[in-house]
Scaffold this active site. Structure first.
Site, PDB file in Angstrom:
ATOM      1  N   ASP A  63      33.098  38.511  31.531  1.00 44.69           N
ATOM      2  CA  ASP A  63      32.574  37.341  32.266  1.00 44.69           C
ATOM      3  C   ASP A  63      31.604  38.009  33.246  1.00 44.69           C
ATOM      4  O   ASP A  63      31.548  38.914  33.843  1.00 44.69           O
ATOM      5  CB  ASP A  63      33.537  36.511  32.904  1.00 44.69           C
ATOM      6  CG  ASP A  63      34.642  37.589  33.989  1.00 44.69           C
ATOM      7  OD1 ASP A  63      35.058  38.741  33.452  1.00 44.69           O
ATOM      8  OD2 ASP A  63      34.858  37.034  34.929  1.00 44.69           O
TER       9      ASP A  63
ATOM     10  N   GLU B 250      37.422  38.146  35.276  1.00 43.44           N
ATOM     11  CA  GLU B 250      37.776  39.017  36.242  1.00 43.44           C
ATOM     12  C   GLU B 250      36.984  38.476  37.589  1.00 43.44           C
ATOM     13  O   GLU B 250      37.384  38.872  38.648  1.00 43.44           O
ATOM     14  CB  GLU B 250      36.855  40.453  35.924  1.00 43.44           C
ATOM     15  CG  GLU B 250      37.143  41.711  37.130  1.00 43.44           C
ATOM     16  CD  GLU B 250      36.401  41.583  38.184  1.00 43.44           C
ATOM     17  OE1 GLU B 250      35.450  40.853  38.105  1.00 43.44           O
ATOM     18  OE2 GLU B 250      36.786  41.996  39.285  1.00 43.44           O
TER      19      GLU B 250
HETATM   20  N1  LIG Z   1      35.283  41.491  41.864  1.00 44.53           N
HETATM   21  C1  LIG Z   1      35.997  40.349  42.658  1.00 44.53           C
HETATM   22  C2  LIG Z   1      37.481  40.121  42.288  1.00 44.53           C
HETATM   23  C3  LIG Z   1      37.905  39.111  42.952  1.00 44.53           C
HETATM   24  C4  LIG Z   1      37.586  37.585  42.649  1.00 44.53           C
HETATM   25  C5  LIG Z   1      38.340  36.764  43.327  1.00 44.53           C
HETATM   26  C6  LIG Z   1      39.117  36.864  44.423  1.00 44.53           C
HETATM   27  C7  LIG Z   1      39.542  38.188  44.702  1.00 44.53           C
HETATM   28  C8  LIG Z   1      38.831  39.324  43.993  1.00 44.53           C
HETATM   29  C9  LIG Z   1      35.928  40.586  44.289  1.00 44.53           C
HETATM   30  O1  LIG Z   1      36.129  41.722  44.650  1.00 44.53           O
HETATM   31  O2  LIG Z   1      35.934  39.849  44.766  1.00 44.53           O
HETATM   32  C1  LIG Z   2      30.946  46.479  40.777  1.00 45.86           C
HETATM   33  C2  LIG Z   2      32.369  46.191  41.168  1.00 45.86           C
HETATM   34  C3  LIG Z   2      32.145  44.757  41.736  1.00 45.86           C
HETATM   35  C4  LIG Z   2      33.336  44.062  42.228  1.00 45.86           C
HETATM   36  C5  LIG Z   2      34.076  43.756  41.176  1.00 45.86           C
HETATM   37  C6  LIG Z   2      33.172  42.494  40.515  1.00 45.86           C
HETATM   38  O1  LIG Z   2      32.296  41.765  41.424  1.00 45.86           O
HETATM   39  O2  LIG Z   2      33.036  42.533  39.391  1.00 45.86           O
HETATM   40 ZN   LIG Z   3      31.234  41.044  39.597  1.00 43.99          ZN
HETATM   41 ZN   LIG Z   4      32.598  43.519  37.660  1.00 45.18          ZN
END
Ligand SMILES: N[C@@H](Cc1ccccc1)C(=O)O
Ligand SMILES: CCCCCC(=O)O
Ligand SMILES: [Zn+2]
Ligand SMILES: [Zn+2]
EC number: 3.5.1.14
Length: 400
Positions: free
Chosen positions: A80, A145
Site C-alpha cells: 500500500d 502498513e
Molecule cells: N509508517 C507509519 C505506521 C503507522 C501508521 C499509523 C499509525 C501508527 C503508525 C507511521 O510511522 O506513522
Molecule cells: C521509510 C519508513 C517510513 C515510515 C513507515 C511508512 O511511512 O511506511
Molecule cells: Zn509510508
Molecule cells: Zn513504508
C-alpha cells in the site's frame, strides 16, 4: 527519447508494480496480488495468499533452503501507498513516468514498492545463477502498513501460517538518504496512538457550567503539549540527538461537540505519541493517568495502538544476521549509518516477537521524498539496490 533503461526488464517490473493504484483509502489489492503471483511464477517459486483479517491480504513467495529446518529469512514490504495530491505532481502519480535521465516518478517509488520489486529481481538473479541458499527465504507483501492497526502484518504475525514460516530474521523498509551513507534502522520508538475522551456537563453555551468537557480537555492538552515542549527543548539543545532519541507528542485530532451554542457532553483530543527507547512505559502511563484524575472525573484514555517497549535489534557479534549483513555491505564498500527510526514500520511486529529485524532501503544519494509530491527514484539507484540485495540476501540466507 528512449533511455538506456527503457527496456530493462527489472525496471519495467518495478514500473508495472508502481502502476497498480494500491492507494488509501479502500484499497482493492486483487490486481496487484495477481501481478505478484505472476512474478513468483516467473521465479519458479510458489506463492500463497493469506487473509489474516478481512481485506488485509498477505502474499508470501518462498524459496526453500538446503537446510529448511534452520530459521528462515523474511524479506518484507508493504503493497500500500499513501494518498496523493494529484494536481501537485508533475507527472500522474501512478503512471511511473521515467525521465530521459532515468528518474522514475510515482507514489511508492521510495516507500516502498522499490524494495518489493528489488527483492524479486534479486532472487531472479540468484536463481538464474543456479545459487542455492542454506536458509529458506520468504518474500512477503503485506497490506495496509500505512494506516492504523490492525493491518496485514499486525494480524499475520498472530497466525499459525506465520509461525509455520519459522522466521529467524527479517528485513523491511528503511528510508532514502541524501548523503553517501545508507541508513539502517535497528530500532523504533513505541507507537502510542491515544484518544483522550473527556466527558462533562452538557447545557446552554451562554452559561458558566461546572465540570465541563472543555475545561478537562484543555487541562489534558496543556499537559501533553508541555511535555512536547520539554522534549523539543532536549532535541534543540543537544545536537547529538535525532528525533528518534526523544519522545514526540503531536495533537492530531480534535473531535466532539454538536453545535456552537451547546456545551457538549464529550470532547476528544487525539495524540500521536512515539515513546523514546529510554522511556519506562509504566511510569509514562501512570503519569498520563494521574493527569486524567487531576483534569476531573470522566476523563478516559482510549488507545488505538499501544506498542510495548521494543527490544532493538543487536548490532554486534551476538547477532549473526547483523554480522552477515555488515560483512556483505562492507565488501560492497557501503557506508552505513545505523539509527533508531523516528516513525514506525511493520518491523515492530517482528521485534515484539523477539525476531531481529533491520529496516533498510538501498537508496543513497537520494532526496527523501516519501509521502511527498513527485516521489521518485532513479533507475540507476533502483538497479544498484538489486545488486546490493543479491549479496545481502546471500549472506543472510547462508548464516550457519
Ligand atoms: N509508517 C507509519 C505506521 C503507522 C501508521 C499509523 C499509525 C501508527 C503508525 C507511521 O510511522 O506513522
Ligand atoms: C521509510 C519508513 C517510513 C515510515 C513507515 C511508512 O511511512 O511506511
Ligand atoms: Zn509510508
Ligand atoms: Zn513504508
Amino acid at each position: 527519447m528512449a533511455t538506456k533503461w527503457e527496456n530493462d526488464p527489472a525496471v519495467n517490473n518495478f514500473r508495472d508494480y508502481l502502476r497498480f493504484p494500491t492507494v488509501h483509502p479502500n484499497i482493492n489489492y486483487d490486481a496487484c496480488l495477481e501481478f505478484l503471483k505472476r512474478q513468483a511464477a516467473s521465479l519458479g517459486l510458489p506463492a500463497r495468499v493469506y487473509e489474516p483479517a478481512p481485506r488485509k491480504p498477505v502474499l508470501v513467495m518462498s524459496w526453500a533452503g538446503t537446510e529448511p529446518t534452520l530459521p528462515s529469512i523474511l524479506l518484507n514490504s508493504h503493497m500500500d501507498v499513501v494518498p496523493v495530491f494529484e494536481k501537485s505532481w508533475r507527472h500522474p502519480p501512478f503512471a511511473a513516468h521515467m525521465d530521459p535521465d532515468g528518474t522514475i516518478y510515482a507514489r511508492g517509488a521510495q516507500d516502498m514498492k522499490c524494495v518489493g520489486a528489488q527483492y524479486v529481481d534479486a532472487l531472479r538473479k540468484l536463481r538464474a545463477r543456479g545459487v542455492t541458499l542454506k536458509r529458506t527465504v520468504h518474500v512477503s507483501f503485506v497490506s495496509d502498513e500505512e494506516i492504523d492497526v490492525p493491518n496485514g502484518m499486525s494480524e499475520f504475525v498472530k497466525t499459525q501460517e506465520f509461525r509455520n514460516l519459522n522466521v529467524g530474521f527479517s528485513l523491511d523498509e528503511g528510508m532514502a538518504s541524501p548523503t553517501d551513507e545508507y541508513l539502517v534502522f535497528y530500532g523504533e520508538r513505541s507507537v502510542w496512538e491515544l484518544n483522550i475522551v473527556c466527558t462533562g456537563t452538557s447545557g446552554h453555551g451562554s452559561l458558566m457550567l461546572s465540570n465541563t468537557a472543555g475545561e478537562k480537555v484543555r487541562y489534558m492538552i496543556d499537559k501533553l503539549m508541555d511535555l512536547r515542549a520539554q522534549e523539543k527543548k532536549k532535541l534543540d539543545e543537544d545536537p547529538r540527538l535525532t528525533v528518534g532519541d526523544v519522545t514526540t507528542v503531536n495533537l492530531t485530532k480534535l473531535t466532539g461537540g454538536i453545535q456552537t451554542n451547546v456545551v457538549p457532553e464529550n470532547l476528544t483530543a487525539s495524540f500521536d505519541i512515539r515513546l523514546a527507547l529510554s522511556v519506562d512505559h509504566q511510569e509514562f502511563e501512570n503519569m498520563l493517568r494521574q493527569w486524567t484524575i487531576e483534569a476531573g472525573e470522566g476523563v478516559t484514555l482510549v488507545f488505538e495502538e499501544k506498542d510495548p517497549h521494543l527490544e532493538s535489534t543487536k548490532l554486534d557479534s551476538s547477532n549473526p544476521y547483523w554480522t552477515a549483513f555488515k560483512t556483505a555491505t562492507d565488501r560492497l564498500n557501503m557506508n552505513l549509518k545505523t539509527v533508531v527510526f523516528p516513525a514506525a514500520t511493520d518491523s515492530r511486529f517482528l521485534r515484539q516477537l523477539g525476531v531481529p529485524a533491520l529496516g533498510f532501503s538501498p537508496m543513497n544519494h537520494t532526496e527523501v521524498q516519501l509521502h511527498q509530491h513527485n516521489e521518485s527514484l532513479s533507475a540507476e539507484t533502483f538497479l544498484r539496490g538489486i545488486d546490493i540485495y543479491v549479496d545481502v540476501i546471500t549472506a543472510l540466507a547462508n548464516v550457519a
